[in-house]
Design a protein around this motif. Structure first.
Motif, PDB file in Angstrom:
ATOM      1  N   UNK A 349     -29.338 -37.195 -35.696  1.00  0.00           N
ATOM      2  CA  UNK A 349     -30.638 -36.550 -35.468  1.00  0.00           C
ATOM      3  C   UNK A 349     -31.387 -36.402 -36.793  1.00  0.00           C
ATOM      4  N   UNK A 350     -30.671 -36.031 -37.843  1.00  0.00           N
ATOM      5  CA  UNK A 350     -31.293 -35.910 -39.166  1.00  0.00           C
ATOM      6  C   UNK A 350     -31.785 -37.284 -39.627  1.00  0.00           C
ATOM      7  N   UNK A 351     -30.921 -38.277 -39.433  1.00  0.00           N
ATOM      8  CA  UNK A 351     -31.254 -39.646 -39.823  1.00  0.00           C
ATOM      9  C   UNK A 351     -32.516 -40.136 -39.094  1.00  0.00           C
ATOM     10  N   UNK A 352     -32.534 -39.916 -37.770  1.00  0.00           N
ATOM     11  CA  UNK A 352     -33.667 -40.379 -36.960  1.00  0.00           C
ATOM     12  C   UNK A 352     -34.962 -39.692 -37.382  1.00  0.00           C
ATOM     13  N   UNK A 353     -34.899 -38.383 -37.569  1.00  0.00           N
ATOM     14  CA  UNK A 353     -36.135 -37.679 -37.906  1.00  0.00           C
ATOM     15  C   UNK A 353     -36.674 -38.124 -39.268  1.00  0.00           C
ATOM     16  N   UNK A 354     -35.782 -38.283 -40.254  1.00  0.00           N
ATOM     17  CA  UNK A 354     -36.228 -38.754 -41.568  1.00  0.00           C
ATOM     18  C   UNK A 354     -36.853 -40.133 -41.481  1.00  0.00           C
ATOM     19  N   UNK A 355     -36.205 -40.983 -40.745  1.00  0.00           N
ATOM     20  CA  UNK A 355     -36.660 -42.369 -40.590  1.00  0.00           C
ATOM     21  C   UNK A 355     -38.075 -42.410 -39.962  1.00  0.00           C
ATOM     22  N   UNK A 356     -38.237 -41.641 -38.889  1.00  0.00           N
ATOM     23  CA  UNK A 356     -39.538 -41.625 -38.211  1.00  0.00           C
ATOM     24  C   UNK A 356     -40.619 -41.035 -39.102  1.00  0.00           C
ATOM     25  N   UNK A 357     -40.257 -39.961 -39.795  1.00  0.00           N
ATOM     26  CA  UNK A 357     -41.220 -39.297 -40.675  1.00  0.00           C
ATOM     27  C   UNK A 357     -41.657 -40.247 -41.787  1.00  0.00           C
ATOM     28  N   UNK A 358     -40.685 -40.920 -42.409  1.00  0.00           N
ATOM     29  CA  UNK A 358     -41.037 -41.860 -43.476  1.00  0.00           C
ATOM     30  C   UNK A 358     -41.924 -42.978 -42.966  1.00  0.00           C
TER      31      UNK A 358
END
Ligand code: PLP
Length: 448
Positions: A349-358
């Motif tokens: 979930x942390x990975x996905x959110x960072x990826x989308x935000x970037x």
């Protein structure tokens, strides 16, 4: 359009669709599934980022769930659930008892989310009646809420999209202004507020609670409203207010249950318990239609009396407690327990959110990327400063959805909100692919 698609349109009226849209976007005929992937009859691959309407929890054709259902199928497919029972149902309740919010003890089975909500409403009404509160006949709910599409469930929902035309058929309910954190009227943000917006709940309880038997909420996440996320403090406050006014609190955990918000249930974030909880969607891993309305001993005991007192809960569904559904749900519980599903999902979930935000936060039309658990919602706006949304007639979300489909991602939108709500077993590589396709589709329609 291929032959099968033509035949489909000859016979089938698809849910929640303007069928005329299918002239340009015909139904995609899915032949098989595997993990987060679906494959159509021309061999094209799709990532099921919406978990097939939020129900697929552990991937398609999960070997363990398949095995449990197949085994059950050879001994018993279904049996009347009044006066009869079976081991899968008993075992399932025993398992669920270990993970649900404390105080919830009794399980009433039905076969879909709306049915579980109807059951909860009738149960709450009858509880109040049988404990002498005959004036408590109404329900409270949040604006922009969604609890299903049968008449009772629609009445406690407030989304015009589903309810408006049916208003003359619906119960009169009391609507409390829901938190709207992206456009907070108090100028606060989710992680540093005191739920100033709770004021409206206080006012409405003061004014109407004497006539109210229960309040229903989608805890922390108003899904259909566009994955609107609000803080746990709101639920804590609601719990106290309900206690103060003897209003039952019904948790609709149909979308949020089983790890979707990062904890087993959304109410766990608030560390309080509801009086009644509805679960469905993830319960069977998205395999079988099944739902349960769970409640406290106190409520159950208000129905427990000699037959001739007429206090029984006369509510039933033919497929209550279906053994195949129970065996699928038992497999889900075993996997959640043994495979560290929630731990892995919270890392991803942390990975996905960072990826989308970037990938997207600088985009001129991305107003907010909000998230809870693996759920991420991208709210598209015409103007980031004013937060003004696109005219719904432009169908921006739908256009992006069609683009993403071409690229192999099922990004079915909620109006101008695109969202990810993937099976909890999605891995980093699948996340990368999904974010990449989502970004391309957005840029195709709303060039940056
Ligand atoms: C999906 C959903 C329902 C309705 O469930 P159905 O099985 O579609 O009837 C009710 N409440 C919430 C929060 C949901 O997400």
């Amino acid at each position: 359009m291929n032959e099968l698609q033509k035949k489909d349109l000859k016979y089938i009226w698809h849910p929640c669709s303007q069928m005329k849209d299918y002239e340009t976007l015909p139904p995609i005929i899915i032949e098989r599934g595997n993990g987060v992937y679906l494959y159509d009859n021309e061999g094209k691959e799709y990532i099921d980022i919406v978990s097939s309407w939020w129900c697929n929890l552990l991937g398609h054709c999960n070997p363990k769930i398949n095995e449990y259902i197949k085994n059950q199928l050879d001994s018993l497919e279904h049996v009347i659930f009044a006066n009869f029972s079976h081991e899968p149902a008993i075992q399932l309740c025993e398992e669920l008892s270990k993970i649900i919010p404390s105080g919830l003890k009794k399980f009433n089975f039905s076969d879909n989310g709306s049915a579980a909500v109807e059951c909860a409403l009738k149960m709450a009404f009858q509880y109040q009646y049988q404990t002498g509160n005959t004036k408590k006949t109404k329900f409270m709910c949040l604006t922009e809420g969604y609890h299903g599409e049968t008449i009772g469930a629609l009445s406690v929902g407030s989304m015009d999209l589903y309810a408006k035309i049916y208003k003359p058929m619906l119960m009169d309910t009391i609507h409390i202004e829901a938190p709207e954190c992206y456009r907070c009227p108090y100028g606060k943000c989710r992680d540093n507020c005191q739920c100033e917006c709770f004021e409206d709940a206080k006012k409405k309880f003061e004014k109407y609670a004497d006539s109210v038997c229960a309040m229903i909420v989608e805890p922390l996440l108003q899904g259909s409203a566009g994955m609107r996320i609000y803080p746990p403090l709101y639920l804590k406050k609601l719990r106290s207010l309900c206690d103060k006014y003897n209003v039952l609190l019904i948790a609709d955990e149909i979308a949020t249950g089983f790890g979707r918000t990062g904890k087993m249930f959304a109410f766990d974030h608030a560390e309080v318990s509801p009086d009644i909880m509805c679960i469905s969607k993830g319960l069977t891993g998205g395999y079988m239609p099944m739902a349960i309305t769970i409640t406290t001993d106190e409520i159950y005991n208000a129905f427990y009396a000699d037959y001739n007192e007429g206090k029984a809960f006369m509510h039933s569904h033919t497929y209550s407690g279906n053994p195949l559904g129970c065996s699928a749900a038992l497999a889900v519980q075993k996997i959640l327990r043994e495979d560290n599903i929630l731990e892995n999902a919270s890392q991803n979930a942390v990975y996905l959110h960072n990826k989308l935000t970037n990938a997207l936060k600088e985009h001129k039309n991305v107003g907010e990327i909000r998230h809870i658990g693996l759920i991420n919602a991208i709210e598209l706006v015409e103007d980031k400063t004013s937060k003004a949304g696109f005219d719904s007639k432009l169908r921006i979300g739908y256009q992006i959805y069609k683009k993403a489909l071409e690229y192999g991602l099922i990004l079915r939108p909620l109006g101008n909100v695109l969202y990810f709500n993937p099976p909890l077993i999605i891995n980093k590589e699948e996340i990368d692919r999904s974010v990449d396709i989502c970004t391309r589709a957005i840029n195709d329609i709303l060039s940056c």
